[in-house]
Design a protein around this motif. Structure first.
Motif, PDB file in Angstrom:
ATOM      1  N   PRO A  71       0.841  -1.207   0.000  1.00  0.00           N
ATOM      2  CA  PRO A  71       0.000   0.000   0.000  1.00  0.00           C
ATOM      3  C   PRO A  71       0.872   1.251   0.000  1.00  0.00           C
ATOM      4  O   PRO A  71       1.969   1.256   0.564  1.00  0.00           O
ATOM      5  CB  PRO A  71      -0.801  -0.122   1.310  1.00  0.00           C
ATOM      6  N   ALA A  72       0.380   2.297  -0.645  1.00  0.00           N
ATOM      7  CA  ALA A  72       1.134   3.543  -0.693  1.00  0.00           C
ATOM      8  C   ALA A  72       1.415   4.081   0.709  1.00  0.00           C
ATOM      9  O   ALA A  72       2.432   4.739   0.937  1.00  0.00           O
ATOM     10  CB  ALA A  72       0.371   4.574  -1.516  1.00  0.00           C
ATOM     11  N   LYS A  73       0.528   3.751   1.668  1.00  0.00           N
ATOM     12  CA  LYS A  73       0.727   4.235   3.035  1.00  0.00           C
ATOM     13  C   LYS A  73       1.898   3.561   3.743  1.00  0.00           C
ATOM     14  O   LYS A  73       2.278   3.980   4.840  1.00  0.00           O
ATOM     15  CB  LYS A  73      -0.560   4.035   3.852  1.00  0.00           C
ATOM     16  N   SER A  74       2.486   2.521   3.123  1.00  0.00           N
ATOM     17  CA  SER A  74       3.640   1.841   3.723  1.00  0.00           C
ATOM     18  C   SER A  74       4.913   2.668   3.615  1.00  0.00           C
ATOM     19  O   SER A  74       5.941   2.320   4.206  1.00  0.00           O
ATOM     20  CB  SER A  74       3.863   0.487   3.048  1.00  0.00           C
ATOM     21  N   PHE A  75       4.860   3.735   2.839  1.00  0.00           N
ATOM     22  CA  PHE A  75       6.022   4.592   2.650  1.00  0.00           C
ATOM     23  C   PHE A  75       5.912   5.840   3.522  1.00  0.00           C
ATOM     24  O   PHE A  75       4.810   6.352   3.706  1.00  0.00           O
ATOM     25  CB  PHE A  75       6.142   4.979   1.167  1.00  0.00           C
ATOM     26  N   PRO A  76       7.050   6.282   4.088  1.00  0.00           N
ATOM     27  CA  PRO A  76       8.434   5.855   3.907  1.00  0.00           C
ATOM     28  C   PRO A  76       8.640   4.389   4.305  1.00  0.00           C
ATOM     29  O   PRO A  76       8.128   3.948   5.332  1.00  0.00           O
ATOM     30  CB  PRO A  76       9.236   6.789   4.814  1.00  0.00           C
ATOM     31  N   LEU A  77       9.416   3.682   3.495  1.00  0.00           N
ATOM     32  CA  LEU A  77       9.664   2.257   3.697  1.00  0.00           C
ATOM     33  C   LEU A  77      11.085   2.052   4.199  1.00  0.00           C
ATOM     34  O   LEU A  77      12.049   2.461   3.556  1.00  0.00           O
ATOM     35  CB  LEU A  77       9.457   1.514   2.375  1.00  0.00           C
ATOM     36  N   ARG A  78      11.189   1.395   5.356  1.00  0.00           N
ATOM     37  CA  ARG A  78      12.502   1.090   5.930  1.00  0.00           C
ATOM     38  C   ARG A  78      12.899  -0.327   5.522  1.00  0.00           C
ATOM     39  O   ARG A  78      12.134  -1.276   5.710  1.00  0.00           O
ATOM     40  CB  ARG A  78      12.466   1.206   7.453  1.00  0.00           C
ATOM     41  N   LEU A  79      14.102  -0.456   4.971  1.00  0.00           N
ATOM     42  CA  LEU A  79      14.593  -1.752   4.510  1.00  0.00           C
ATOM     43  C   LEU A  79      15.892  -2.092   5.246  1.00  0.00           C
ATOM     44  O   LEU A  79      16.986  -1.698   4.815  1.00  0.00           O
ATOM     45  CB  LEU A  79      14.837  -1.725   2.996  1.00  0.00           C
ATOM     46  N   PRO A  80      15.795  -2.819   6.360  1.00  0.00           N
ATOM     47  CA  PRO A  80      17.005  -3.222   7.078  1.00  0.00           C
ATOM     48  C   PRO A  80      17.773  -4.280   6.285  1.00  0.00           C
ATOM     49  O   PRO A  80      17.184  -5.195   5.718  1.00  0.00           O
ATOM     50  CB  PRO A  80      16.464  -3.809   8.393  1.00  0.00           C
ATOM     51  N   LEU A  81      19.081  -4.168   6.250  1.00  0.00           N
ATOM     52  CA  LEU A  81      19.914  -5.155   5.575  1.00  0.00           C
ATOM     53  C   LEU A  81      20.309  -6.238   6.571  1.00  0.00           C
ATOM     54  O   LEU A  81      20.926  -5.952   7.602  1.00  0.00           O
ATOM     55  CB  LEU A  81      21.164  -4.497   4.993  1.00  0.00           C
ATOM     56  N   GLY A 130      10.461  12.312  -4.116  1.00  0.00           N
ATOM     57  CA  GLY A 130      10.849  11.224  -3.235  1.00  0.00           C
ATOM     58  C   GLY A 130      12.354  11.173  -3.056  1.00  0.00           C
ATOM     59  O   GLY A 130      13.117  11.874  -3.730  1.00  0.00           O
ATOM     60  N   SER A 131      12.788  10.320  -2.126  1.00  0.00           N
ATOM     61  CA  SER A 131      14.214  10.219  -1.834  1.00  0.00           C
ATOM     62  C   SER A 131      14.552   8.823  -1.334  1.00  0.00           C
ATOM     63  O   SER A 131      13.678   8.074  -0.882  1.00  0.00           O
ATOM     64  CB  SER A 131      14.618  11.258  -0.772  1.00  0.00           C
ATOM     65  N   VAL A 132      15.816   8.469  -1.430  1.00  0.00           N
ATOM     66  CA  VAL A 132      16.336   7.221  -0.879  1.00  0.00           C
ATOM     67  C   VAL A 132      17.579   7.568  -0.073  1.00  0.00           C
ATOM     68  O   VAL A 132      18.505   8.213  -0.579  1.00  0.00           O
ATOM     69  CB  VAL A 132      16.700   6.210  -1.991  1.00  0.00           C
ATOM     70  N   THR A 133      17.600   7.153   1.178  1.00  0.00           N
ATOM     71  CA  THR A 133      18.732   7.470   2.053  1.00  0.00           C
ATOM     72  C   THR A 133      19.256   6.199   2.709  1.00  0.00           C
ATOM     73  O   THR A 133      18.540   5.206   2.843  1.00  0.00           O
ATOM     74  CB  THR A 133      18.327   8.481   3.134  1.00  0.00           C
ATOM     75  N   PHE A 188      19.425   4.899  -7.403  1.00  0.00           N
ATOM     76  CA  PHE A 188      20.277   5.169  -6.249  1.00  0.00           C
ATOM     77  C   PHE A 188      21.178   3.950  -6.033  1.00  0.00           C
ATOM     78  O   PHE A 188      20.727   2.810  -6.145  1.00  0.00           O
ATOM     79  CB  PHE A 188      19.438   5.440  -5.003  1.00  0.00           C
ATOM     80  N   LEU A 189      22.429   4.204  -5.694  1.00  0.00           N
ATOM     81  CA  LEU A 189      23.411   3.133  -5.630  1.00  0.00           C
ATOM     82  C   LEU A 189      24.283   3.267  -4.386  1.00  0.00           C
ATOM     83  O   LEU A 189      24.599   4.380  -3.949  1.00  0.00           O
ATOM     84  CB  LEU A 189      24.295   3.182  -6.885  1.00  0.00           C
ATOM     85  N   ALA A 190      24.640   2.124  -3.820  1.00  0.00           N
ATOM     86  CA  ALA A 190      25.555   2.097  -2.676  1.00  0.00           C
ATOM     87  C   ALA A 190      26.426   0.853  -2.806  1.00  0.00           C
ATOM     88  O   ALA A 190      26.024  -0.143  -3.406  1.00  0.00           O
ATOM     89  CB  ALA A 190      24.794   2.075  -1.359  1.00  0.00           C
ATOM     90  N   SER A 191      27.591   0.907  -2.235  1.00  0.00           N
ATOM     91  CA  SER A 191      28.482  -0.249  -2.250  1.00  0.00           C
ATOM     92  C   SER A 191      28.941  -0.545  -0.830  1.00  0.00           C
ATOM     93  O   SER A 191      29.073   0.356   0.004  1.00  0.00           O
ATOM     94  CB  SER A 191      29.692  -0.006  -3.157  1.00  0.00           C
ATOM     95  N   ASP A 192      29.169  -1.837  -0.580  1.00  0.00           N
ATOM     96  CA  ASP A 192      29.645  -2.288   0.729  1.00  0.00           C
ATOM     97  C   ASP A 192      28.759  -1.786   1.862  1.00  0.00           C
ATOM     98  O   ASP A 192      29.231  -1.201   2.837  1.00  0.00           O
ATOM     99  CB  ASP A 192      31.098  -1.843   0.954  1.00  0.00           C
ATOM    100  N   VAL A 227      20.288   0.453   7.474  1.00  0.00           N
ATOM    101  CA  VAL A 227      18.903   0.638   7.032  1.00  0.00           C
ATOM    102  C   VAL A 227      18.852   1.638   5.885  1.00  0.00           C
ATOM    103  O   VAL A 227      19.412   2.731   5.969  1.00  0.00           O
ATOM    104  CB  VAL A 227      18.011   1.141   8.187  1.00  0.00           C
ATOM    105  N   ALA A 228      18.182   1.240   4.818  1.00  0.00           N
ATOM    106  CA  ALA A 228      17.888   2.162   3.720  1.00  0.00           C
ATOM    107  C   ALA A 228      16.425   2.580   3.839  1.00  0.00           C
ATOM    108  O   ALA A 228      15.572   1.775   4.208  1.00  0.00           O
ATOM    109  CB  ALA A 228      18.140   1.498   2.375  1.00  0.00           C
ATOM    110  N   VAL A 229      16.144   3.828   3.545  1.00  0.00           N
ATOM    111  CA  VAL A 229      14.779   4.354   3.650  1.00  0.00           C
ATOM    112  C   VAL A 229      14.349   4.913   2.297  1.00  0.00           C
ATOM    113  O   VAL A 229      15.008   5.792   1.744  1.00  0.00           O
ATOM    114  CB  VAL A 229      14.676   5.454   4.729  1.00  0.00           C
ATOM    115  N   ILE A 230      13.253   4.365   1.776  1.00  0.00           N
ATOM    116  CA  ILE A 230      12.667   4.868   0.529  1.00  0.00           C
ATOM    117  C   ILE A 230      11.454   5.712   0.894  1.00  0.00           C
ATOM    118  O   ILE A 230      10.454   5.199   1.390  1.00  0.00           O
ATOM    119  CB  ILE A 230      12.260   3.715  -0.400  1.00  0.00           C
TER     120      ILE A 230
END
Length: 206
Positions: free
Chosen positions: A107-117, A133-136, A156-160, A166-169
């Motif tokens: 659902p759109a209400k799930s955002f901001p979405l936290r994605l723990p690695l 929008g943003s990704v951090t 959006f890209l990250a390495s290592d 946690v990434a947040v969309i």
């Protein structure tokens, strides 16, 4: 040909890709996740049973997921199960890299979405089909956008990325479909006033 084992073997995440679509007419966003799993041993990991504790690999997805399905990749849908937010893989994982891909709706209400690695990730790529929008997250930076099947995505890209980071969309809420009551009152008054004026003119003519 490799020997097999049901014991745990060193498995790393060479890549993790997340693609989030624009919100649809039902207020849902489609999410595709692709994992590049690397068996860094010299033996093939197998699952002795089809119970979650014996899965060759597993990961978690956000709460509120619907329409879960396994997409095309190296691991077939018949070797993957999903229940209560957990994705379990039962396919043999031979030495080298295997790709797992699946999709679901949120659902759109799930955002901001936290994605723990859950594990350290070599390449973490996130794509959003939103101009706003943003990704951090640690080491996350925006790079050149891409076009996929005629649809434009910010990338959006990250390495290592370290384990437990946690990434947040964060995406904008979809426009409300509800009509402001004040707007309805104004429209009603306007229509009513127009009708009164029209009636008065008609009476004067008579």
């Amino acid at each position: 040909v490799f020997d097999t084992t049901s014991h745990r073997v060193p498995t790393t995440l060479r890549g993790h890709h997340v693609v989030v679509s624009a919100v649809d007419a039902n207020g849902l966003r489609s999410v595709v996740e692709v994992y590049d799993l690397s068996n860094d041993s010299s033996v093939t990991r197998i699952a002795p049973t089809d119970t979650p504790k014996d899965a060759t690999w597993q990961t978690h997805v956000p709460a509120g997921v619907t329409n879960f399905q396994v997409s095309q990749g190296d691991i077939p849908a018949s070797a993957v199960s999903y229940a209560k937010g957990v994705v379990n893989v039962y396919a043999p994982i031979a030495p080298g890299i295997k790709q797992l891909s699946f999709s679901y709706s949120l659902p759109a209400k799930s955002f901001p979405l936290r994605l723990p690695l859950e594990k350290e990730t070599g390449i973490y790529e996130m794509m959003i089909e939103e101009k706003a929008g943003s990704v951090t997250g640690p080491h996350v930076r925006e790079v050149d956008p891409v076009t996929v099947e005629g649809r434009n995505f910010r990338r959006f890209l990250a390495s290592d990325m370290p384990e437990n980071s946690v990434a947040v969309i964060d995406l904008p809420a979809p426009p409300s479909r509800a009509i402001d009551p004040r707007y309805m009152v104004a429209i009603t008054l306007l229509i009513g006033g127009t009708m009164v004026v029209a009636l008065a003119r008609a009476l004067r003519r008579r």
